[in-house]
Design a protein around this motif. Structure first.
Motif, PDB file in Angstrom:
ATOM      1  N   ASP A  38       0.854  -1.081  -0.096  1.00 16.17           N
ATOM      2  CA  ASP A  38       0.019  -0.086  -0.092  1.00 16.17           C
ATOM      3  C   ASP A  38       1.007   1.163   0.017  1.00 16.17           C
ATOM      4  O   ASP A  38       0.491   2.152  -0.597  1.00 16.17           O
ATOM      5  CB  ASP A  38      -0.819   0.157   1.208  1.00 16.17           C
ATOM      6  N   ARG A  39       1.853   1.196   1.096  1.00 19.82           N
ATOM      7  CA  ARG A  39       2.815   2.589   1.027  1.00 19.82           C
ATOM      8  C   ARG A  39       3.645   2.752  -0.182  1.00 19.82           C
ATOM      9  O   ARG A  39       3.792   3.729  -0.577  1.00 19.82           O
ATOM     10  CB  ARG A  39       3.510   2.566   2.232  1.00 19.82           C
ATOM     11  N   ASP A  41       3.118   1.290  -3.467  1.00 23.54           N
ATOM     12  CA  ASP A  41       2.341   1.477  -4.427  1.00 23.54           C
ATOM     13  C   ASP A  41       1.131   2.480  -4.403  1.00 23.54           C
ATOM     14  O   ASP A  41       0.052   2.056  -4.961  1.00 23.54           O
ATOM     15  CB  ASP A  41       2.264   0.213  -5.218  1.00 23.54           C
ATOM     16  N   SER A  42       1.247   3.522  -3.829  1.00 25.56           N
ATOM     17  CA  SER A  42      -0.061   4.223  -3.495  1.00 25.56           C
ATOM     18  C   SER A  42      -0.413   4.759  -4.796  1.00 25.56           C
ATOM     19  O   SER A  42      -1.821   4.976  -4.962  1.00 25.56           O
ATOM     20  CB  SER A  42       0.380   5.398  -2.569  1.00 25.56           C
ATOM     21  N   THR A  43       0.323   5.156  -5.774  1.00 20.18           N
ATOM     22  CA  THR A  43      -0.056   5.506  -6.993  1.00 20.18           C
ATOM     23  C   THR A  43      -0.932   4.525  -7.734  1.00 20.18           C
ATOM     24  O   THR A  43      -1.907   4.913  -8.215  1.00 20.18           O
ATOM     25  CB  THR A  43       1.131   5.835  -7.840  1.00 20.18           C
ATOM     26  N   LYS A  45      -2.644   2.040  -6.580  1.00 16.50           N
ATOM     27  CA  LYS A  45      -3.721   1.933  -5.752  1.00 16.50           C
ATOM     28  C   LYS A  45      -4.826   3.143  -6.074  1.00 16.50           C
ATOM     29  O   LYS A  45      -6.028   2.848  -6.377  1.00 16.50           O
ATOM     30  CB  LYS A  45      -3.880   2.009  -4.194  1.00 16.50           C
ATOM     31  N   SER A  46      -4.216   4.264  -6.298  1.00 15.94           N
ATOM     32  CA  SER A  46      -5.238   5.353  -6.546  1.00 15.94           C
ATOM     33  C   SER A  46      -5.682   5.028  -7.886  1.00 15.94           C
ATOM     34  O   SER A  46      -6.985   5.601  -8.123  1.00 15.94           O
ATOM     35  CB  SER A  46      -4.473   6.744  -6.341  1.00 15.94           C
ATOM     36  N   ASN A 104      -5.190  -5.947  -2.070  1.00 17.55           N
ATOM     37  CA  ASN A 104      -4.103  -5.580  -2.424  1.00 17.55           C
ATOM     38  C   ASN A 104      -3.327  -6.291  -3.447  1.00 17.55           C
ATOM     39  O   ASN A 104      -1.989  -6.605  -3.580  1.00 17.55           O
ATOM     40  CB  ASN A 104      -2.962  -5.460  -1.264  1.00 17.55           C
TER      41      ASN A 104
END
Length: 397
Positions: A38-39, A41-43, A45-46, A104
């Motif tokens: 998550d941290r 690959d936050s882009t 996820k968005s 995820n």
């Protein structure tokens, strides 16, 4: 004309199937691919959130959805017989639930009875996915009927495969059903993601057919992967509108007012014959509906099609006129079908001259099985360019 109007009301349950929706969207399966952080690959996820939130609004008009945002790509398609609302609701449900099953993952997929959805951080639409899942019925055919069952299934799947692969870029879908002595009716369909080439669709369905042979004693099979679906059962599970679909809509997803004219033509023939197109029998044998009508008509034996009950109230000449009008409505090329306003004038007897001669219709959407084989009739009709689209003579007496 009054008798015909009453007939339309008597057949109103058939008309209602055009607007029928099904409430159940049973989950078949889902898969979750490689996980992401998550941290880190936050882009992604968005991007994925944006894709899934927008996907249900990206319909090509024929049940295929795709969307891209940054690194994320998603696609979905619905079973080809579904009404738009049912299809849309299934895609919305899949878009919401897949992230719950796979919170995820870089790639994931979900299959419901009515639709499938997949997403990935890789581009989609490049060839056939070779992963697959199979669900089978626990009930099997008896040993004494196995050979007949196996041959009947093989013939049905071959016909469906050829028809689905021949579909256009908007939809590749083929439904069908067969009956054979000593066997229950068999209902099935094949479908490919429409972004596949015809050769890729054929490849996917051929591989699926090979896999289903392992379980061919089962009375029901669901084969599915991200690229194609094969299913057959011994009960009706498809909406029963396929026999009313115009060829250009069923094969290529092309729709116009002339598609409605085609559907009306099939309905009119059902009223005259007193039978439904998907369970039509002639001389006590299951027959291809349009093929039988056409053969009787061209041999000047149209009277044999007319329901005996109808003859009590309608002159034979009037019923034959309805058959003529119906055959004009179901011509393969929509340009040579009359408009509905012209059909009304014809039915009311306001057409000033002889009706145009109908061309041979297409027969591929009603299937016929004898004891162990399916007889497929292919029409290679060449349109006579000297025939003008039906538009003149309206209102003259």
């Amino acid at each position: 004309m009054d008798i015909l109007i009453r007939g339309l009301f008597l057949f109103s349950p058939l008309m209602l199937t055009f607007y029928q929706t099904t409430a159940q969207d049973d989950l078949w399966s889902q898969y979750c691919g490689a996980s992401y952080n998550d941290r880190i690959d936050s882009t992604y996820k968005s991007d994925l959130d944006n894709v899934l939130n927008s996907l249900a609004g990206r319909n090509n008009g024929f049940g295929f959805y795709n969307s891209t945002s940054g690194q994320a790509n998603a696609a979905a398609f619905c079973r080809g017989d579904l009404e738009p609302e049912t299809c849309h609701n299934c895609v919305v449900k899949a878009s919401r639930r897949l992230p719950q099953y796979c919170p995820n993952q870089f790639d994931a997929g979900i299959w419901y009875e009515h639709c499938l959805l997949r997403y990935s951080n890789e581009p989609m639409g490049y060839g056939v996915d070779d992963s697959f899942w199979i669900n089978t019925s626990t009930t099997t055919v008896s040993n004494s009927s196995y050979d007949q069952w196996k041959q009947t299934i093989a013939n049905l799947l071959l016909e469906l495969r050829q028809e689905a692969a021949a579909g256009g870029p908007l939809r590749k879908y083929a439904p069908g059903n067969v009956t054979a002595d000593g066997l229950p009716p068999i209902y099935g369909y094949m479908q490919c993601s429409p972004d596949l080439l015809s050769t890729e669709c054929d490849q996917c369905l051929a591989e699926a057919t090979d896999q289903t042979r392992i379980y061919d004693k089962s009375l029901g099979i669901q084969f599915y992967n991200p690229s194609c679906i094969v299913r057959y059962e011994v009960f009706k599970f498809l909406n029963s509108t396929c026999g009313y679909m115009a060829p250009e809509y069923a094969m290529d997803g092309l729709f116009s007012t002339k598609s409605d004219v085609y559907s009306f033509g099939v309905l009119l023939l059902e009223i005259v014959s007193g039978q439904q197109n998907n369970i039509f029998r002639f001389e006590d044998e299951p027959q291809n509906f349009l093929l039988t009508v056409w053969n009787l008509w061209k041999e000047n034996k149209g009277e044999q099609l007319i329901d005996r009950c109808l003859i009590q109230d309608v002159p034979i000449s009037e019923a034959l006129r309805w058959i003529n009008i119906a055959l004009l409505c179901v011509q393969e090329d929509p340009r040579y079908r009359p408009t509905m306003s012209t059909v009304v004038y014809m039915l009311e007897g306001q057409w000033s001259s002889n009706f145009p001669t109908p061309l041979e219709p297409r027969f591929s959407f009603a299937r016929l099985a004898s004891v162990i084989e399916i007889t497929t009739t292919t029409s290679d009709t060449t349109i006579d360019t000297s025939i003008e689209p039906i538009s003149s003579g309206i209102g003259s007496r």
